[in-house]
Design a protein around this motif. Structure first.
Motif, PDB file in Angstrom:
ATOM      1  N   ASP A  97       0.834  -1.207   0.000  1.00 21.28           N
ATOM      2  CA  ASP A  97       0.000   0.000   0.000  1.00 21.28           C
ATOM      3  C   ASP A  97       0.868   1.256   0.000  1.00 21.28           C
ATOM      4  O   ASP A  97       0.556   2.242  -0.674  1.00 21.28           O
ATOM      5  CB  ASP A  97      -0.919   0.015   1.222  1.00 21.28           C
ATOM      6  N   GLN A 107      -3.027   1.372  -7.460  1.00 23.00           N
ATOM      7  CA  GLN A 107      -3.800   1.374  -6.224  1.00 23.00           C
ATOM      8  C   GLN A 107      -4.582   0.083  -6.020  1.00 23.00           C
ATOM      9  O   GLN A 107      -4.750  -0.379  -4.893  1.00 23.00           O
ATOM     10  CB  GLN A 107      -4.750   2.569  -6.202  1.00 23.00           C
ATOM     11  N   ASP A 108      -5.049  -0.520  -7.104  1.00 25.06           N
ATOM     12  CA  ASP A 108      -5.833  -1.755  -6.978  1.00 25.06           C
ATOM     13  C   ASP A 108      -4.972  -3.001  -7.173  1.00 25.06           C
ATOM     14  O   ASP A 108      -5.414  -4.017  -7.704  1.00 25.06           O
ATOM     15  CB  ASP A 108      -7.006  -1.768  -7.954  1.00 25.06           C
ATOM     16  N   LYS A 111      -6.113  -6.631  -6.570  1.00 20.30           N
ATOM     17  CA  LYS A 111      -7.074  -7.260  -7.480  1.00 20.30           C
ATOM     18  C   LYS A 111      -6.406  -7.839  -8.721  1.00 20.30           C
ATOM     19  O   LYS A 111      -7.086  -8.440  -9.558  1.00 20.30           O
ATOM     20  CB  LYS A 111      -8.134  -6.240  -7.890  1.00 20.30           C
ATOM     21  N   LYS A 112      -5.112  -7.664  -8.839  1.00 24.67           N
ATOM     22  CA  LYS A 112      -4.408  -8.091 -10.043  1.00 24.67           C
ATOM     23  C   LYS A 112      -4.097  -9.590 -10.061  1.00 24.67           C
ATOM     24  O   LYS A 112      -3.805 -10.156 -11.114  1.00 24.67           O
ATOM     25  CB  LYS A 112      -3.104  -7.304 -10.206  1.00 24.67           C
ATOM     26  N   ASN A 116      -6.578 -11.846  -3.183  1.00 26.87           N
ATOM     27  CA  ASN A 116      -6.022 -10.552  -2.766  1.00 26.87           C
ATOM     28  C   ASN A 116      -4.524 -10.464  -3.021  1.00 26.87           C
ATOM     29  O   ASN A 116      -3.781  -9.865  -2.246  1.00 26.87           O
ATOM     30  CB  ASN A 116      -6.322 -10.287  -1.283  1.00 26.87           C
TER      31      ASN A 116
END
Length: 336
Positions: A97, A107-108, A111-112, A116
């Motif tokens: 983060d 930022q996401d 989700k990649k 998680n």
């Protein structure tokens, strides 16, 4: 070579170039840098050649993976300060983060990749000396007078941070309040004689320097120590502990600059493959694959786990309250 022969050879080469012929290109080579946490050295020593061989077979591209290890938060700060990691493989989301906040990672990022972006998880358990002479069974025992507890610094090491949160959360999960949790954690850290910067240094302090009665660290770390040193140590599981995920991310700013996104993404995806999950399980990390977990179930004792989200409202909230400068940990440790 005579002048005439040289001129003929040169002319032939130039003519070939003019009609589109060129020397055969060398095989493509890519180098990745994986910046990782302290106790993941042995894991990636096995992951890296396995990935390189699989990727070479499927694409023809040679990939070399270089490693950098240290306390998780310390490593994340190094990346933020300019260490050009292709990927980061940490032991807490909080460190990634921070890189996202600096614009190095999207930022996401969570989700990649599946789960998680954490292909493995662990928990915090105890390594004690043979016979468990201090009769350590649960978190409260770490706070007893005369018990020396080895924990790495929560400001620099992910396993130190997880240990702190596990002890605090154990009180809340039993129905206790914040004041009682603060009291327990304060007593535990009063029993810490040395605050090492990283998990591997803490392991060395306990196993080689023979300091302390109990080492608190990741399940995979204590299991590997137990396997190496045999009957010199025993592993003790508390009644409940924290879910310690090992998240991963592509460092977008670096891979796009170097045009290595495809290889970096494939490297992290390999961790989710059956081959990658097998390596993870062999190193006593809990795999996400149900089939692989079942195969290695004997390595993983059932234990009640709670999450950072569940007890602390997520990593950002936990960081702000407990580990930022002037937070709960600083107040506790300064009063030691």
């Amino acid at each position: 070579m005579t002048y005439n022969k040289f001129a003929f050879a040169l002319g032939t080469a130039l003519a070939a170039a003019a009609v589109g012929f060129a020397p055969v290109a060398a095989a493509q080579e890519v180098t990745l840098l994986n910046v990782s946490y302290d106790v993941a050295r042995e894991l990636y020593k096995d992951v890296n050649p396995a990935f390189a061989a699989a990727y070479k077979k499927s694409t023809g591209t040679d990939v070399t993976i270089k490693q950098s290890h240290g306390g998780s938060s310390k490593q994340a700060r190094a990346v933020a300060d300019g260490l050009e990691a292709s990927v980061v493989t940490m032991n807490q989301a909080n460190d990634i983060d921070m890189l996202a906040d600096r614009g190095l990672v999207v930022q996401d990022w969570a989700k990649k990749f599946p789960h998680n972006a954490a292909p493995a998880y662990s928990t915090m358990v105890y390594l004690v000396r043979k016979g468990n002479p201090k009769a350590i069974k649960d978190w409260g025992d770490l706070a007893k007078p005369g018990v020396q507890v080895i924990i790495p610094n929560p400001k620099t090491a992910g396993n130190g941070r997880y240990t702190y949160l596990a002890a605090w959360g154990s009180v809340l999960k039993k129905g206790g309040n914040e004041a009682q949790a603060r009291e327990l954690v304060g007593k535990i850290f009063k029993n810490v004689p040395i605050l090492d910067a990283g998990g591997r240094a803490a392991t060395t302090t306990f196993t080689q320097r023979q300091i302390g009665d109990v080492l608190v660290t990741f399940e995979n770390e204590v299991s590997m120590v137990r396997a190496e040193f045999g009957d010199n140590f025993e592993v003790v599981y508390p009644a409940a502990s924290i879910l310690a995920e090992s998240p991963v991310a592509v460092v977008d700013k670096v891979v796009d600059k170097k045009n290595i996104r495809k290889e970096a993404t494939a490297y992290l995806n390999f961790l989710y493959s059956e081959a990658g999950q097998e390596i993870i399980a062999k190193h006593y990390l809990r795999p996400r694959s149900e089939a692989v977990f079942k195969k290695y179930a004997a390595n993983f004792k059932p234990i009640s786990l709670f999450t950072v989200d569940e007890v602390f409202g997520g990593w950002r909230a936990a960081q702000k309250k407990h580990f930022d400068d002037g937070g709960e940990f600083d107040k506790i440790y300064s009063s030691k």
